[in-house]
Motif scaffolding. Structure first.
Motif, PDB file in Angstrom:
ATOM      1  N   GLY A  28       0.842  -1.180   0.000  1.00  0.00           N
ATOM      2  CA  GLY A  28       0.000   0.000   0.000  1.00  0.00           C
ATOM      3  C   GLY A  28       0.881   1.235   0.000  1.00  0.00           C
ATOM      4  N   LYS A  29       0.368   2.332  -0.562  1.00  0.00           N
ATOM      5  CA  LYS A  29       1.130   3.581  -0.591  1.00  0.00           C
ATOM      6  C   LYS A  29       0.188   4.761  -0.433  1.00  0.00           C
ATOM      7  CE  LYS A  29       4.550   6.439  -1.078  1.00  0.00           C
ATOM      8  NZ  LYS A  29       5.555   6.587   0.008  1.00  0.00           N
ATOM      9  N   ASN A  30       0.507   5.616   0.539  1.00  0.00           N
ATOM     10  CA  ASN A  30      -0.224   6.854   0.752  1.00  0.00           C
ATOM     11  C   ASN A  30       0.711   8.036   0.558  1.00  0.00           C
ATOM     12  OD1 ASN A  30      -2.586   5.470   1.539  1.00  0.00           O
ATOM     13  ND2 ASN A  30      -1.856   5.306   3.641  1.00  0.00           N
ATOM     14  N   ALA A  36      -2.655   5.961  -2.862  1.00  0.00           N
ATOM     15  CA  ALA A  36      -2.272   5.666  -4.240  1.00  0.00           C
ATOM     16  C   ALA A  36      -2.416   4.189  -4.579  1.00  0.00           C
ATOM     17  CB  ALA A  36      -0.841   6.121  -4.485  1.00  0.00           C
ATOM     18  N   LEU A  37      -2.041   3.317  -3.658  1.00  0.00           N
ATOM     19  CA  LEU A  37      -2.085   1.865  -3.882  1.00  0.00           C
ATOM     20  C   LEU A  37      -2.684   1.194  -2.656  1.00  0.00           C
ATOM     21  CD1 LEU A  37       1.513   1.277  -5.326  1.00  0.00           C
ATOM     22  CD2 LEU A  37      -0.619   1.194  -6.635  1.00  0.00           C
ATOM     23  N   ARG A  38      -3.394   0.085  -2.891  1.00  0.00           N
ATOM     24  CA  ARG A  38      -3.995  -0.651  -1.775  1.00  0.00           C
ATOM     25  C   ARG A  38      -3.905  -2.156  -2.016  1.00  0.00           C
ATOM     26  NH1 ARG A  38     -10.229   0.327  -0.713  1.00  0.00           N
ATOM     27  NH2 ARG A  38      -9.438   2.398  -0.114  1.00  0.00           N
ATOM     28  N   GLY A  39      -3.272  -2.852  -1.098  1.00  0.00           N
ATOM     29  CA  GLY A  39      -3.321  -4.320  -1.067  1.00  0.00           C
ATOM     30  C   GLY A  39      -2.841  -5.002  -2.324  1.00  0.00           C
ATOM     31  N   GLY A  57      -2.974   7.830 -13.134  1.00  0.00           N
ATOM     32  CA  GLY A  57      -3.153   8.008 -11.704  1.00  0.00           C
ATOM     33  C   GLY A  57      -3.445   6.754 -10.929  1.00  0.00           C
ATOM     34  N   CYS A  58      -3.377   5.572 -11.583  1.00  0.00           N
ATOM     35  CA  CYS A  58      -3.706   4.331 -10.879  1.00  0.00           C
ATOM     36  C   CYS A  58      -2.533   3.780 -10.070  1.00  0.00           C
ATOM     37  CB  CYS A  58      -4.206   3.267 -11.864  1.00  0.00           C
ATOM     38  SG  CYS A  58      -2.919   2.585 -12.943  1.00  0.00           S
ATOM     39  N   PRO A 224      -8.532   2.389 -10.981  1.00  0.00           N
ATOM     40  CA  PRO A 224      -8.271   3.785 -10.615  1.00  0.00           C
ATOM     41  C   PRO A 224      -7.928   3.896  -9.130  1.00  0.00           C
ATOM     42  CG  PRO A 224     -10.263   3.618 -11.924  1.00  0.00           C
ATOM     43  CD  PRO A 224      -9.867   2.225 -11.571  1.00  0.00           C
ATOM     44  N   ARG A 225      -7.305   5.018  -8.774  1.00  0.00           N
ATOM     45  CA  ARG A 225      -6.839   5.244  -7.406  1.00  0.00           C
ATOM     46  C   ARG A 225      -7.947   4.995  -6.391  1.00  0.00           C
ATOM     47  NH1 ARG A 225      -4.879  10.202  -8.087  1.00  0.00           N
ATOM     48  NH2 ARG A 225      -6.777  11.199  -7.351  1.00  0.00           N
ATOM     49  N   PRO A 226      -7.627   4.245  -5.315  1.00  0.00           N
ATOM     50  CA  PRO A 226      -6.337   3.606  -5.051  1.00  0.00           C
ATOM     51  C   PRO A 226      -6.136   2.393  -5.941  1.00  0.00           C
ATOM     52  CG  PRO A 226      -7.906   2.990  -3.348  1.00  0.00           C
ATOM     53  CD  PRO A 226      -8.589   4.014  -4.206  1.00  0.00           C
ATOM     54  N   GLY A 227      -4.939   2.300  -6.543  1.00  0.00           N
ATOM     55  CA  GLY A 227      -4.655   1.218  -7.461  1.00  0.00           C
ATOM     56  C   GLY A 227      -4.748  -0.137  -6.782  1.00  0.00           C
ATOM     57  N   ARG A 228      -5.530  -1.006  -7.371  1.00  0.00           N
ATOM     58  CA  ARG A 228      -5.653  -2.400  -6.931  1.00  0.00           C
ATOM     59  C   ARG A 228      -5.622  -3.284  -8.159  1.00  0.00           C
ATOM     60  NH1 ARG A 228     -11.146  -0.901  -4.195  1.00  0.00           N
ATOM     61  NH2 ARG A 228     -10.888   0.582  -5.898  1.00  0.00           N
ATOM     62  N   ILE A 229      -5.361  -4.554  -7.987  1.00  0.00           N
ATOM     63  CA  ILE A 229      -5.360  -5.474  -9.118  1.00  0.00           C
ATOM     64  C   ILE A 229      -6.800  -5.741  -9.520  1.00  0.00           C
ATOM     65  CG2 ILE A 229      -4.710  -7.750  -9.967  1.00  0.00           C
ATOM     66  CD1 ILE A 229      -2.528  -7.748  -7.775  1.00  0.00           C
ATOM     67  N   SER A 230      -7.159  -5.358 -10.736  1.00  0.00           N
ATOM     68  CA  SER A 230      -8.511  -5.622 -11.209  1.00  0.00           C
ATOM     69  C   SER A 230      -8.567  -6.842 -12.111  1.00  0.00           C
ATOM     70  CB  SER A 230      -9.072  -4.407 -11.938  1.00  0.00           C
ATOM     71  OG  SER A 230      -8.332  -4.122 -13.109  1.00  0.00           O
TER      72      SER A 230
END
Length: 268
Positions: A28-30, A36-39, A57-58, A224-230
């Motif tokens: 994760g990144k804040n 910005a990123l989650r999990g 921005g993802c 899209p933000r917060p970026g996660r694997i879709s």
């Protein structure tokens, strides 16, 4: 040429590969109040090219820089060769979008600079640098300076420099975005040749769906933000076919279209 097969994985489950060289564990990144990123959980297979793709921005470049050790994660960890990343390391090399060349140094010295920092003798580093200068198609330009080169040629210098340090993992942040379409296609073909020749692990960021499908063993789509694997897509393309045949193949075209349909809702 047979149509390319397509495999998919969706959601936030870990994406696993045999013989993983890079492991991304719950990253994760804040940036202040901005998540910005989650999990993010991923594994990158040795000797393969994986592309990070998604809307602006993802967090694609952020994730790439966390893997490089250039940006700290807010949570989770990165492991390369089973060692936790705490900063930049010799097993990883980064190719910047803006070339990041030394303007006062020749092509030869730019390409060999990483080896120079490691204390490699001049004769040896020039031998290695010359090899990769030839590999990227710049033979004869060894004594030129960056301002004497086109944008595409400067990017080739950056790629040669990354190869010269013999890193296990090469991280490329939109390396072809500054060149025209004709050169971009040639660079894509050259990249695939180098992937096959060098047997390195590549993690590649691009905004181009066509480019991602053409060069990748695996494509990781970020939300899209917060970026996660879709979604994770394995475009099983026959790399023995000619470039023109690949780009005309129904499997390639259908994969491009499917990714576009998944991303178009995020287009501005």
């Amino acid at each position: 040429m047979a149509n390319a097969a397509l495999s998919r994985t969706q959601g936030q489950l870990a994406v696993t590969c045999e013989d993983a060289i890079v492991q991304v564990r719950d990253i994760g990144k804040n940036y202040g109040d901005v998540e910005a990123l989650r999990g993010i959980n991923l594994e990158f297979q040795r000797g393969k090219l994986t592309t990070l793709l998604g809307p602006s921005g993802c967090g694609k470049t952020t994730l790439l820089k966390i893997i490089a050790g250039l940006v700290p994660a807010s949570s989770g960890e990165i492991c390369v060769n089973d060692k936790v990343v705490t900063g930049p390391g010799p097993e990883r090399a980064f190719v910047f979008q803006d070339f990041a060349l030394m303007p006062w140094a020749t092509v030869m010295r730019n390409v060999g600079f990483g080896l120079e920092l490691r204390g490699v003798p001049a004769i040896e580093r020039n031998r290695v640098a010359r090899r990769y200068i030839e590999q990227v198609g710049l033979a004869g330009f060894e004594e030129k300076y960056p301002h004497e080169l086109s944008g595409g040629m400067r990017q080739r210098v950056g790629i040669a420099r990354a190869f010269a340090v013999n890193a296990d993992v090469l991280l490329l942040d939109e390396p072809f975005s500054a060149v025209d379409e004709q050169n971009r296609r040639k660079f894509q073909e050259d990249l695939l040749r180098l992937v096959d020749l060098e047997k390195k692990t590549f993690i590649f960021v691009t905004h181009s769906i066509e480019e991602a499908v053409y060069v990748s063993d695996r494509i990781v789509l970020l939300s899209p933000r917060p970026g996660r694997i879709s979604q994770v897509i394995d475009p099983m393309i026959d790399r023995t076919a000619s470039p023109d045949d690949i780009r005309r193949d129904a499997g390639y075209l259908n994969t491009v279209e499917e990714i576009w349909q998944g991303l178009r809702q995020y287009a501005e």
